[in-house]
Design an enzyme around this catalytic site. Structure first.
Site, short mmCIF file in Angstrom:
data_model
loop_
_atom_site.label_atom_id
_atom_site.label_comp_id
_atom_site.label_asym_id
_atom_site.label_seq_id
_atom_site.Cartn_x
_atom_site.Cartn_y
_atom_site.Cartn_z
N GLU A 273 16.27 3.37 -3.97
CA GLU A 273 16.66 5.09 -4.12
C GLU A 273 18.02 5.26 -3.86
O GLU A 273 19.00 5.81 -4.88
CB GLU A 273 16.19 5.77 -3.51
CG GLU A 273 14.27 6.51 -4.47
CD GLU A 273 13.49 4.83 -3.58
OE1 GLU A 273 13.95 4.84 -2.51
OE2 GLU A 273 12.44 5.18 -3.70
N HIS B 168 3.59 13.42 -0.78
CA HIS B 168 3.95 13.40 -2.51
C HIS B 168 4.08 14.96 -2.18
O HIS B 168 3.16 16.26 -3.27
CB HIS B 168 2.33 12.79 -2.78
CG HIS B 168 2.87 12.15 -2.36
ND1 HIS B 168 2.41 10.77 -1.44
CD2 HIS B 168 3.32 10.37 -3.67
CE1 HIS B 168 2.41 9.37 -1.47
NE2 HIS B 168 2.77 9.33 -2.77
#
Lengths: 458, 406
Positions: free
Chosen positions: B131, B210
């Site tokens: 990322e 999540h």
């Protein structure tokens, strides 16, 4: 080729061990590496004496290192795809038939549990699952080579490590069903196991975050062993995939582990895919193994479908990791992710079904070991049938027990953020209780242990 | 990384193990209370927040009048609307790039479906799994004149890129001084055109990693714009505005809406202004301020409260949570005298704190009741506890009731 030949000697030759200054601890604790006594250039030297590269010779040839022209690092194996020993002249591996059968049954258990839980997820009985198909050998083979006291950090496809360490079917199922016996208290997604009893840290979903932890934990074990001579030296084993090795954390971890001489064995499961991304789009070097060399770490690549080879290299890695005061080792175990990434993934959207079927048919750690054991007369069709049926029965019994259990008490929603609930959290729990009491039809707390009282406030 | 199950896959691969079906009791991992009146599953087919007809879609006040009279519409869900916006941007502006983990095959939420084959793998491609690499790479491309759209697979995984966003993207314009804007034909040295997209928020079973909705970590950073669309039509217009924007934009897509929210979306391209809130429903007694998924919860709570309590509620979608539209909110509170702020992420130091503080500074004398915040509790999203943790209709309803009865 012997194992020893395959291990790349990555320690720069110019680094000399410094004589220990304090004989009582230094011997055991750390050979200090000294880079250079002075950074001045000696007259007439044919070597670079800059502090950043102490043993580099001068050259007048303008040439670039071309990785593409170097041979790929070899892959160590013991058995071929039919379970036959490749090098007939070598000593047989030091694993009894009994131990091998235990390893076989551990792989089989993971594989049977995977099928059942995958289906259970499809039925909506649990929210998520991840199978290990094709990678059972890496997990079971490596874990079997460690001491039970060695500390493990895993990613999320190492069910075999837990199985090998004796994490019971009831323990698996309680976590998967997030019931009141789940060590994670119903907080984590399925397959995020963890157990201090088994010295395996709790899985977290973010990738590669555990790799620097492993370096730090290994340093802690090393210091503790040095501080307490009666303590048996321990190592840390750290698992991750080849995709995770692209994260910054991987690089930070290997570098710091190398500079602090941490007794840690990094075990990369290179299964060819990070969800949909194939290795060609993940990296262009020689796998993950070549990076270990770059960090000055002794490294080996192994056939991950060969459980004996995985066991052997891990055992040797453990020995090396503790040798001379400690150092990191990198193992790259090659395999193929036969499964979808997870129950959320349909991998046929990005790879051909025939590719997967080919791999399944051609090679697989379970069938390879089975063929080997059968060829030795240690296993046969009857034993196979009996083992499969009894494992299946045990898995389903644990499944049924776990599914009937209550969910953990509701206060576990708030507890565990801090050692003690904060005043703010206590007020929030009272607010929640107040809402549920005033709107009883809007909430179902009956599935949770203790119902509303499980919130713990009146 | 694990990702939450997708219903279509469950249907697609409905194999069963015979032994499992013989079990006398199947306990689903999630159930709704049977007698609930408020906390019932949201009905996206009837919610007034979505445009169920072409006419509703085309009458949206943010659309240009030419488009209203000429454009056709299509029924799209949120991932299709994101896809439509990306497709338009890629086809009309060659500076636009799209990349991230698993983007090439369409992305794990299908937002980039077919874009790599349509626009080529030079412009739409997979990145290695990093990322910080993805965002840093995007910042560099933006600083040299491209308009990169970077995808972070889940908002929960943006943190390795935090340094790049906070110390680089946010500060680049400020530190480059006179070079910030392209002038005399020179390329800007700021990173405008940079959009970092990320699926965010709860889906019911995402647990710790999540489910996160980390917008307030970015609203604390001057230099970043933080946007969260509530619907397909909004997503298309806001995303195109973000790509045009001269400032870096964090674009958070509520992932539960990717499939759940379906509405008519104009086929033509359009932008919806950033930093402009929208009054979704006018009202006179209490103002409910929210953004993203909880707007549907708010809308359901408002219907019940208006029926039960004989009141009229105003509902505002912030759309851009920073820099946010303070005027629209303050004007509304000055009218109603009461405010409830709702968001999914935890209440502590959340967007609601900023909105509530601004209201008490800017409309103190008009307030009839303390500003209420309904948000996630000050904890992580534990798997089994999500429905007790994130704001639900009952909690929003109760907050409205308390506020009007204060």
């Amino acid at each position: 080729m012997s194992l020893r030949d395959v291990v790349r000697r990555a320690t720069p030759r110019g680094l000399r061990p410094r004589k220990p200054t304090s004989p009582c601890t230094a011997q055991r604790f750390s050979p200090q590496w000294q880079r250079w006594s002075s950074i001045s250039q000696r007259p007439g030297s044919d070597h670079v004496h800059f502090p950043g590269a102490v043993n580099s010779k001068f050259t007048t040839t303008l040439d670039y290192e071309r990785p593409s022209e170097k041979p790929a690092m070899p892959t160590y194996r013991y058995m071929d795809q039919d379970g036959a020993i490749v090098d007939k002249n070598r000593e047989p591996i030091d694993i009894s038939d009994e131990e091998a059968i235990k390893m076989y049954k551990d792989m089989l258990t993971v594989s049977i549990m995977d099928l059942i839980m995958f289906d259970a997820q499809r039925q909506g009985r649990l929210s998520f699952y991840m199978v290990s198909a094709g990678e059972e050998g890496i997990a079971v083979g490596s874990a079997a080579a460690l001491n039970p006291s060695d500390v493990i950090f895993a990613q999320y496809r190492e069910t075999g490590v837990f199985q090998q360490r004796g994490f019971s079917l009831d323990e698996f199922m309680s976590q998967l069903f997030a019931n009141c016996k789940d060590y994670g208290q119903g907080r984590n997604m399925p397959v995020h196991y963890g157990s201090r009893k088994h010295n395996i840290h709790t899985i977290s979903s973010p990738l590669a975050t555990q790799i620097p932890h492993a370096a730090g934990a290994a340093y802690a074990l090393k210091l503790q062993a040095a501080q307490n001579p009666n303590e048996e030296p321990r190592i840390v084993a750290c698992y991750f995939g080849e995709g995770a090795a692209s994260e910054g954390d991987f690089h930070a971890a290997l570098n710091i582990a190398a500079t602090r001489n941490c007794p840690v064995v990094f075990i990369c499961r290179n299964n060819g895919y990070a969800i949909s991304t194939p290795t060609l789009e993940q990296y262009r070097g020689d796998g993950i193994a070549s990076r270990g060399v770059g960090y000055g770490i002794e490294t080996i690549r192994v056939d991950g479908n060969d459980i004996f080879a995985v066991h052997e290299v891990t055992k040797e890695a453990r020995r090396r990791a503790l040798d001379g005061g400690g150092k990191p080792i990198l193992i790259e175990a090659m395999s193929y992710r036969v499964s979808h990434h997870s129950t959320s993934d349909d991998s046929f959207a990005y790879r051909a079904k025939v590719e997967v079927e080919d791999w399944k048919r051609r090679d697989n750690p379970i069938t390879r070991l089975r063929k080997h054991l059968e060829s030795k007369g240690a296993w046969n069709e009857d034993k196979e049938k009996e083992a499969r049926s009894s494992i299946r029965k045990d898995v389903l019994a644990a499944f049924n027990r776990a599914e009937k259990e209550k969910r953990p008490a509701l206060r576990n929603m708030m507890e565990g953020v801090y050692a003690e609930l904060t005043e703010e959290q206590e007020a929030q729990i009272r607010q929640l209780r107040d809402i549920i009491e005033r709107y009883p039809d809007e909430y179902d707390v009956s599935e949770f242990e203790g119902g509303l009282d499980g919130l713990g406030v009146k | 990384m694990p990702s939450p199950p997708r219903p279509f896959l469950r249907a697609l691969l409905g194999r069963t193990t015979p032994t499992l079906t013989n079990n006398n009791r199947i306990r689903p991992y999630s159930t709704a209370p049977s007698n609930a009146r408020l906390n019932v599953p949201l009905d996206f087919a009837t919610t007034p927040l979505l445009c169920h007809t072409p006419k509703q879609a085309l009458s949206h006040p943010d659309l240009p009048s030419t488009l209203r009279s000429t454009s056709k519409t299509s029924r799209l869900n949120l991932f299709q609307a994101v896809n439509a916006a990306l497709s338009h941007a890629l086809s009309t502006d060659e500076r636009v790039l799209l990349f991230g983990e698993d983007v090439a095959f369409g992305g794990v939420f299908r937002c980039s479906m077919n874009l790599s084959s349509q626009f080529g793998s030079d412009r739409v491609f997979n990145t290695p799994l990093s990322e910080q690499g993805i965002v840093g790479f995007a910042i560099g491309a933006a600083a040299e004149g491209m308009r990169p759209v970077a995808e972070i697979q889940f908002a929960d995984y943006v943190y390795p890129a935090f340094d790049q966003l906070v110390n680089e993207a946010a500060k680049m314009r400020f530190r480059s001084g006179v070079w910030a804007d392209g002038k005399e034909g020179l390329t800007s040295m700021a990173c405008g055109g940079l959009v970092v997209r990320m699926p965010s928020g709860g889906v019911g079973h995402g647990a710790l990693y999540h489910s996160q909705s980390p917008e307030s970590l970015f609203t604390h950073v001057p230099g970043l714009r933080v946007v969260m669309p509530r619907s397909p039509l909004q997503a298309k217009g806001l995303l195109l505005a973000a790509i045009e924007c001269p400032d870096p934009v964090i674009f958070m897509e509520p992932k539960i809406l990717y499939r759940a929210a379906v509405e008519h979306v104009p086929n033509d391209a359009y932008t919806i202004p950033l930093s402009a809130a929208e009054i979704l429903k006018p009202g006179s007694d209490v103002t409910v301020v929210s953004y993203g998924t909880p707007l549907y919860t708010c809308s359901a709570a408002i219907s019940a409260a208006e029926k039960d309590l004989d009141i009229s509620c105003e509902l505002i979608d912030l759309r851009t949570v920073y820099p946010w539209d303070r005027k629209t909110v303050l004007d509304s509170i000055k009218k109603t005298g009461r405010a409830v702020v709702v968001h999914e992420s935890m209440v502590n130091a959340g967007v609601g704190a900023e909105v509530a503080a601004t209201i008490q500074e800017g409309a103190f004398l008009r307030l009839e009741a303390p500003v209420q915040r309904v948000a996630g509790w000050s904890t992580h999203v534990g798997l089994m506890y999500e429905k007790f943790n994130l704001p639900d209709v009952a909690r929003v309803y109760d907050a409205i009731k308390k506020t009007v009865e204060y």
